[in-house]
Enzyme design. Structure first.
Site, PDB file in Angstrom:
ATOM      1  N   ASP A 137       0.830  -1.210   0.000  1.00 46.61           N
ATOM      2  CA  ASP A 137       0.000   0.000   0.000  1.00 46.61           C
ATOM      3  C   ASP A 137       0.859   1.252   0.000  1.00 46.61           C
ATOM      4  OD1 ASP A 137      -1.708  -2.289   1.303  1.00 46.61           O
ATOM      5  OD2 ASP A 137      -3.081  -0.792   0.480  1.00 46.61           O
TER       6      ASP A 137
HETATM    7  C1  LIG Z   1      -2.390  -4.321  -5.301  1.00 51.74           C
HETATM    8  S1  LIG Z   1      -1.938  -3.904  -3.712  1.00 51.74           S
HETATM    9  C2  LIG Z   1      -3.429  -4.145  -2.824  1.00 51.74           C
HETATM   10  C3  LIG Z   1      -3.205  -4.006  -1.331  1.00 51.74           C
HETATM   11  O1  LIG Z   1      -4.336  -3.355  -0.761  1.00 51.74           O
HETATM   12  C4  LIG Z   1      -4.918  -4.241   0.175  1.00 51.74           C
HETATM   13  O2  LIG Z   1      -5.496  -3.570   1.256  1.00 51.74           O
HETATM   14  P1  LIG Z   1      -7.106  -3.266   1.230  1.00 51.74           P
HETATM   15  O3  LIG Z   1      -7.765  -4.521   0.756  1.00 51.74           O
HETATM   16  O4  LIG Z   1      -7.433  -2.909   2.668  1.00 51.74           O
HETATM   17  O5  LIG Z   1      -7.273  -2.102   0.293  1.00 51.74           O
HETATM   18  C5  LIG Z   1      -3.760  -5.095   0.642  1.00 51.74           C
HETATM   19  O6  LIG Z   1      -2.927  -4.389   1.545  1.00 51.74           O
HETATM   20  C6  LIG Z   1      -3.072  -5.355  -0.678  1.00 51.74           C
HETATM   21  O7  LIG Z   1      -1.770  -5.814  -0.579  1.00 51.74           O
END
Ligand SMILES: CSC[C@H]1O[C@H](OP(=O)(O)O)[C@H](O)[C@@H]1O
Length: 358
Positions: free
Chosen positions: A244
């Site tokens: 992220d």
């Molecule tokens: C393609 S990186 C996506 C990244 O985002 C996810 O978090 P969230 O589902 O809370 O937006 C997760 O950290 C992933 O690695």
């Protein structure tokens, strides 16, 4: 049939409501910035790249419908909208990076025609979709090559462990960590992929498993608590996760649970990779200590699909991310410019400036 989570065409935007997956595939209309902010905040759409893409497209959709008398009016509306979209979720850097870039486009433009400048902003946002997909494919191919040259095969191919969801449902398409799995599979080199359920939001069980079954990839779902015994008893070639926010020193903020997987990977000598396009890299924050970690509502921990699983009245702590130090990212950080040692990603800034591949 290729999976699609974002449908955009000339000013109209629909997103796959990921809160309903895997049971129901339902698209919702995004008609304005407010719709975009709400979809991101409630995690109807999630995933660092997808957050920025849907946020910016929601802005483009509203821009297209509005008439501006002056460039100042366009600039004021744009900055207000972009700054608002950044507030939806604080940890992923992509939306704030895109907002800064679009604001800079407006402030540095020499164009004196407001409609032309508005269209230029919309065109740039629309280009984000195709660029994200191409970056994911480049990144994934670099990572697959690196894995082949440095990791141990499990049988005739490689066995990968991944966490959370980093595929079509977190990007404009193909995926980052899941893109690496797809690239290995394309080369006939994927032996097996294990995905963790990724409590408490269950991105792994609900979303990654959905993608792996859709693509008919050899895969197994495990509970988060099974990672240690998996590494102890089965041949894992590498761990590949998303990101992220990558700090200048290579520390990585990613879904909660990533850090403990990295610690286990170190203990079991399993190479640990982060798949992170340049859009996930923070050029300002120097190390992981300065990354804001989003805390989500307690009911995302105490409820599963609307059913209470924890005793009423218990206190909860629900950080949505954690930070993995660069020293635990032993495989490297895969980008569309190549795979970098985690403590060398600071070089990326220069390569991005001259667009050179590694
Ligand atoms: C393609 S990186 C996506 C990244 O985002 C996810 O978090 P969230 O589902 O809370 O937006 C997760 O950290 C992933 O690695």
């Amino acid at each position: 049939m290729t999976l699609e989570a974002i449908k955009y065409h000339a000013g109209s935007l629909q997103i796959l409501d990921q809160l309903l997956l895997p049971h129901k595939s339902h698209f919702v209309d995004i008609r304005c910035v407010e719709d975009g902010w709400k979809a991101i905040k409630t995690m109807q759409v999630r995933g660092a790249p997808a957050i920025a893409i849907v946020g910016c497209l929601s802005f483009a959709v509203e821009l297209k419908k509005k008439k501006f008398e002056t460039i100042q009016e366009l600039t004021e509306f744009s900055n207000k909208s972009l700054n608002y979209l950044v507030t939806a979720r604080p940890t992923a850097v992509n939306m704030s990076k895109s907002a800064k870039m679009l604001s800079a486009m407006l402030s540095s433009s020499k164009c004196d025609d407001v409609e032309e400048l508005k269209q230029g902003i919309i065109d740039h946002i629309e280009d984000m979709l195709d660029k994200d997909i191409q970056d994911n494919k480049d990144l994934s191919n670099y990572a697959a090559e690196h894995i082949q040259s440095t990791c141990n095969k499990s049988n005739d191919g490689y066995t990968i462990l991944t966490h959370c969801n980093t595929g079509f449902l977190a990007t404009a398409g193909y995926g980052t960590a899941l893109g690496v799995v797809r690239s290995l599979h394309k080369e006939g080199l994927l032996d097996h992929v294990y995905c963790t359920e990724t409590r408490p939001y269950n991105q792994g069980a609900r979303l990654t498993a959905y993608e792996l079954v859709h693509d008919e990839l050899p895969s197994t779902l495990i509970a988060d608590s099974m990672v240690a015994v998996l590494m102890k008893t089965r041949k894992i070639s590498a761990v590949v996760v998303g990101a992220d926010r990558v700090a200048v020193n290579g520390d990585v903020a990613n879904k909660i649970g990533t850090y403990q997987i990295a610690v286990l990977a170190k203990h079991h000598n399993v190479p640990f990779y982060v798949a992170a396009p340049v859009t996930c890299h923070d050029d300002i924050i120097q190390d992981g200590n300065d990354i804001t970690i989003e805390e989500r509502p307690a009911d995302e921990l105490t409820m599963v699909s609307g059913v209470r699983v924890a005793a009423k009245g218990i206190n909860c702590w629900n950080p949505a991310f954690d930070v993995t130090p660069a020293k635990l990212i032993t495989g490297g950080i895969a980008t569309e410019l190549g795979v970098f040692a985690a403590d060398e990603v600071k070089q990326l800034k220069n390569q991005v400036k001259n667009g050179s591949k590694s």
